[in-house]
Design a protein around this motif. Structure first.
Motif, PDB file in Angstrom:
ATOM      1  N   ILE A 186       0.787  -1.228   0.129  1.00 45.47           N
ATOM      2  CA  ILE A 186      -0.076  -0.088   0.084  1.00 45.47           C
ATOM      3  C   ILE A 186       0.730   1.236   0.089  1.00 45.47           C
ATOM      4  CG2 ILE A 186      -1.845   1.178   1.212  1.00 45.47           C
ATOM      5  CD1 ILE A 186      -2.819  -1.195   2.490  1.00 45.47           C
ATOM      6  N   HIS A 187       0.675   2.106  -1.019  1.00 43.90           N
ATOM      7  CA  HIS A 187       1.368   3.525  -1.105  1.00 43.90           C
ATOM      8  C   HIS A 187       0.131   4.353  -1.085  1.00 43.90           C
ATOM      9  CE1 HIS A 187       4.866   1.330  -2.661  1.00 43.90           C
ATOM     10  NE2 HIS A 187       4.027   0.914  -3.417  1.00 43.90           N
ATOM     11  N   SER A 188       0.653   5.733  -0.817  1.00 42.10           N
ATOM     12  CA  SER A 188      -0.414   6.851  -0.851  1.00 42.10           C
ATOM     13  C   SER A 188       0.018   7.832  -1.661  1.00 42.10           C
ATOM     14  CB  SER A 188      -0.709   7.378   0.439  1.00 42.10           C
ATOM     15  OG  SER A 188      -1.680   8.318   0.655  1.00 42.10           O
ATOM     16  N   GLU A 202       4.444  13.035  -3.134  1.00 45.09           N
ATOM     17  CA  GLU A 202       5.231  12.009  -2.680  1.00 45.09           C
ATOM     18  C   GLU A 202       4.393  10.967  -2.203  1.00 45.09           C
ATOM     19  OE1 GLU A 202       7.291  13.478   0.640  1.00 45.09           O
ATOM     20  OE2 GLU A 202       5.800  14.889   1.443  1.00 45.09           O
ATOM     21  N   CYS A 203       4.931   9.845  -1.926  1.00 44.35           N
ATOM     22  CA  CYS A 203       4.150   8.777  -1.311  1.00 44.35           C
ATOM     23  C   CYS A 203       4.076   9.195   0.046  1.00 44.35           C
ATOM     24  CB  CYS A 203       4.990   7.607  -1.267  1.00 44.35           C
ATOM     25  SG  CYS A 203       4.171   6.149  -0.671  1.00 44.35           S
ATOM     26  N   ALA A 204       2.925   9.063   0.682  1.00 37.93           N
ATOM     27  CA  ALA A 204       2.383   9.414   2.193  1.00 37.93           C
ATOM     28  C   ALA A 204       1.878   8.198   2.983  1.00 37.93           C
ATOM     29  CB  ALA A 204       1.428  10.374   1.949  1.00 37.93           C
ATOM     30  N   GLU A 205       2.495   7.150   2.633  1.00 33.92           N
ATOM     31  CA  GLU A 205       2.162   5.916   3.428  1.00 33.92           C
ATOM     32  C   GLU A 205       3.522   5.096   3.545  1.00 33.92           C
ATOM     33  OE1 GLU A 205      -1.373   4.771   4.204  1.00 33.92           O
ATOM     34  OE2 GLU A 205      -0.439   3.364   5.356  1.00 33.92           O
ATOM     35  N   PHE A 206       3.854   4.842   4.888  1.00 29.58           N
ATOM     36  CA  PHE A 206       5.147   4.098   4.851  1.00 29.58           C
ATOM     37  C   PHE A 206       4.964   2.525   4.076  1.00 29.58           C
ATOM     38  CE2 PHE A 206       8.024   1.102   6.943  1.00 29.58           C
ATOM     39  CZ  PHE A 206       9.293   2.089   6.375  1.00 29.58           C
ATOM     40  N   CYS A 207       5.995   2.492   3.293  1.00 35.29           N
ATOM     41  CA  CYS A 207       5.988   1.314   2.287  1.00 35.29           C
ATOM     42  C   CYS A 207       7.170   0.653   2.164  1.00 35.29           C
ATOM     43  CB  CYS A 207       5.423   1.866   0.837  1.00 35.29           C
ATOM     44  SG  CYS A 207       6.516   3.285   0.448  1.00 35.29           S
ATOM     45  N   GLY A 208       8.108   0.844   3.136  1.00 37.34           N
ATOM     46  CA  GLY A 208       9.482   0.064   3.197  1.00 37.34           C
ATOM     47  C   GLY A 208      10.819   1.238   3.080  1.00 37.34           C
ATOM     48  N   SER A 266      12.547   2.658   1.260  1.00 34.94           N
ATOM     49  CA  SER A 266      13.070   4.084   0.530  1.00 34.94           C
ATOM     50  C   SER A 266      11.591   4.544   0.433  1.00 34.94           C
ATOM     51  CB  SER A 266      13.645   3.510  -0.785  1.00 34.94           C
ATOM     52  OG  SER A 266      15.015   3.836  -0.524  1.00 34.94           O
ATOM     53  N   HIS A 267      10.683   4.644   1.300  1.00 33.88           N
ATOM     54  CA  HIS A 267       9.360   5.289   1.299  1.00 33.88           C
ATOM     55  C   HIS A 267       9.606   6.823   1.156  1.00 33.88           C
ATOM     56  CE1 HIS A 267       5.798   7.274   2.685  1.00 33.88           C
ATOM     57  NE2 HIS A 267       6.798   7.733   3.662  1.00 33.88           N
ATOM     58  N   ALA A 268      10.839   7.220   1.700  1.00 32.83           N
ATOM     59  CA  ALA A 268      10.939   8.915   1.588  1.00 32.83           C
ATOM     60  C   ALA A 268      11.622   9.215   0.263  1.00 32.83           C
ATOM     61  CB  ALA A 268      11.793   9.152   2.710  1.00 32.83           C
ATOM     62  N   ASN A 269      11.842   8.173  -0.409  1.00 32.68           N
ATOM     63  CA  ASN A 269      12.580   8.328  -1.914  1.00 32.68           C
ATOM     64  C   ASN A 269      11.549   8.091  -2.929  1.00 32.68           C
ATOM     65  OD1 ASN A 269      15.201   9.330  -1.090  1.00 32.68           O
ATOM     66  ND2 ASN A 269      15.639   6.970  -0.604  1.00 32.68           N
ATOM     67  N   MET A 270      10.272   7.966  -2.604  1.00 35.17           N
ATOM     68  CA  MET A 270       9.065   7.728  -3.548  1.00 35.17           C
ATOM     69  C   MET A 270       8.374   8.877  -4.019  1.00 35.17           C
ATOM     70  SD  MET A 270       6.614   4.693  -3.476  1.00 35.17           S
ATOM     71  CE  MET A 270       5.118   4.422  -4.865  1.00 35.17           C
ATOM     72  N   ARG A 271       9.075   9.813  -4.636  1.00 32.87           N
ATOM     73  CA  ARG A 271       8.455  11.174  -4.865  1.00 32.87           C
ATOM     74  C   ARG A 271       7.988  11.399  -6.336  1.00 32.87           C
ATOM     75  NH1 ARG A 271      13.155  14.558  -1.859  1.00 32.87           N
ATOM     76  NH2 ARG A 271      12.791  13.762  -0.018  1.00 32.87           N
TER      77      ARG A 271
HETATM   78 CU1  CUA Z   1       5.149   4.217  -1.251  1.00 28.04          CU
HETATM   79 CU2  CUA Z   1       5.564   5.008   0.685  1.00 28.04          CU
END
Ligand code: CUA
Length: 346
Positions: A180-182, A215-221, A223-228
């Motif tokens: 799940i991403h956001s 950006e992705c706003a749901e913790f997804c692993g 590199s969540h913070a690098n999912m822009r």
């Molecule tokens: Cu995809 Cu956080």
């Protein structure tokens, strides 16, 4: 006299605490700057504008309640704290007033109703079942950790950077290939969960041209913070030009180094994962057909410059922890030729 001294002492403490708290909070004000890309006080679409309208409406009601309560507290404090004359007998401990009871139930109920009506209206308005007839459809698939995009009406396939025409409704149709991403565009269209095996949507009309951050706003692993990602809202002509270019096959390699780079690409481990249309058809990593038109790479986290592309190819893990792209072991002229080829893919 002793009481007056005590009051002065308390007042002194309260003032000092108040000033210290205000000074400590000053740096927080810097977060209110309008130039931060995740500032939700800036509206670049009709949907964001509607959400802000509701926000200010709720702030209005709650501020009115705050003022009323503070006024009553101060009135009671000053009017009844001290009274001249002999001490009166205390008021009865039990006191009933039907009028007061009705008032303090009806008052808050009315306020809640005034907040609920526009909130529910906006929730339904933001969840349109059918897209507007002329809507641009953009299908987004979330991956760990990048965004894949398809424009079915234009035959476009790309990643992490999406162009939209200003003033035309757009529907993002969202799903995930893994977890799940956001999908969050702070100034364009709120936020939606991106769920594997399920589609969600966001529909809005961009109202300003320019670059918008997402950006992705749901913790997804890892590199969540690098999912822009970036959304570029273009004029109609600008969008049409972009779409025509994006729908075409990759440019043929021209020049010695670029051609050498193309040969390296063709014989490397790149091809099973990446598509360069008319050349390779890998499906599990971002489409690179027009890679050089993108301003960023690696999940929108780094500027698309030759040195960053070289660093990325040399050691993806160092730039994006957990990245699924393997280090290809390319060095020296092989690496610079491959970078020159990728940067020629306009
Ligand atoms: Cu995809 Cu956080």
């Amino acid at each position: 006299m002793a009481r007056a001294g005590l009051m002065a002492c308390i007042r002194g403490h309260v003032e000092r605490i108040g000033w210290s708290a205000m000074l400590a909070m000053l740096p927080l004000l810097s977060a209110c700057s309008l130039k931060f890309p995740a500032n939700t006080f800036v509206a670049h679409s009709d949907l964001t504008r509607a959400i802000q309208g509701l926000y200010w409406e709720v702030i209005g009601w709650t501020t009115a309640i705050l003022i009323l309560v503070c006024a009553l507290v101060f009135l009671i404090l000053f009017k009844y704290s001290t009274r001249p004359g002999p001490e009166k007998k205390p008021p009865p401990e039990e006191f009933e007033s039907l009028t007061l009871e009705i008032a303090w139930i009806a008052g808050p109920a009315l306020v809640l109703l005034l907040i609920a009506i526009p909130s529910i209206r906006l929730v339904f308005a933001s969840q349109q079942v059918a897209p507007p007839p002329d809507a641009l459809i953009v299908e987004i698939t979330g991956h760990q950790w990048w965004w894949e995009a398809t424009y079915p009406q234009y035959g476009i396939h790309t990643a992490n950077e999406f162009h939209l025409p200003v003033g035309r409704p757009v529907r993002f149709v969202l799903t995930s290939a893994d977890v799940i991403h956001s999908f969050w565009m702070p100034q364009l269209g709120a936020k939606r969960d991106v769920v594997p095996g399920h589609t969600n949507q966001i529909t809005f009309t961009p109202t300003e041209t320019g670059e918008d951050f997402g950006e992705c706003a749901e913790f997804c692993g890892t590199s969540h913070a690098n999912m822009r990602f970036r959304v570029f809202v273009d004029t109609k002509v600008g969008f049409d030009n972009w779409a025509t270019n994006m729908a075409s096959a990759a440019r043929p390699a021209v020049g010695g180094r670029v051609r050498a780079g193309q040969n390296i690409f063709a014989t490397s481990a790149c091809t099973p994962c990446h598509t360069i249309r008319g050349f390779s058809a890998g499906k599990i990593a971002p489409d690179l057909t027009h890679f050089a038109t993108r301003t960023t790479l690696a999940g929108g986290s780094f500027a698309n410059t030759p040195s960053n592309v070289a660093k990325w190819i040399t050691n993806p893990e160092a730039m994006k922890p957990g990245a699924q792209m393997p280090a290809l072991g390319l060095r020296g002229p092989e690496l610079t030729d491959l970078v020159a080829y990728l940067e020629s893919l306009k």
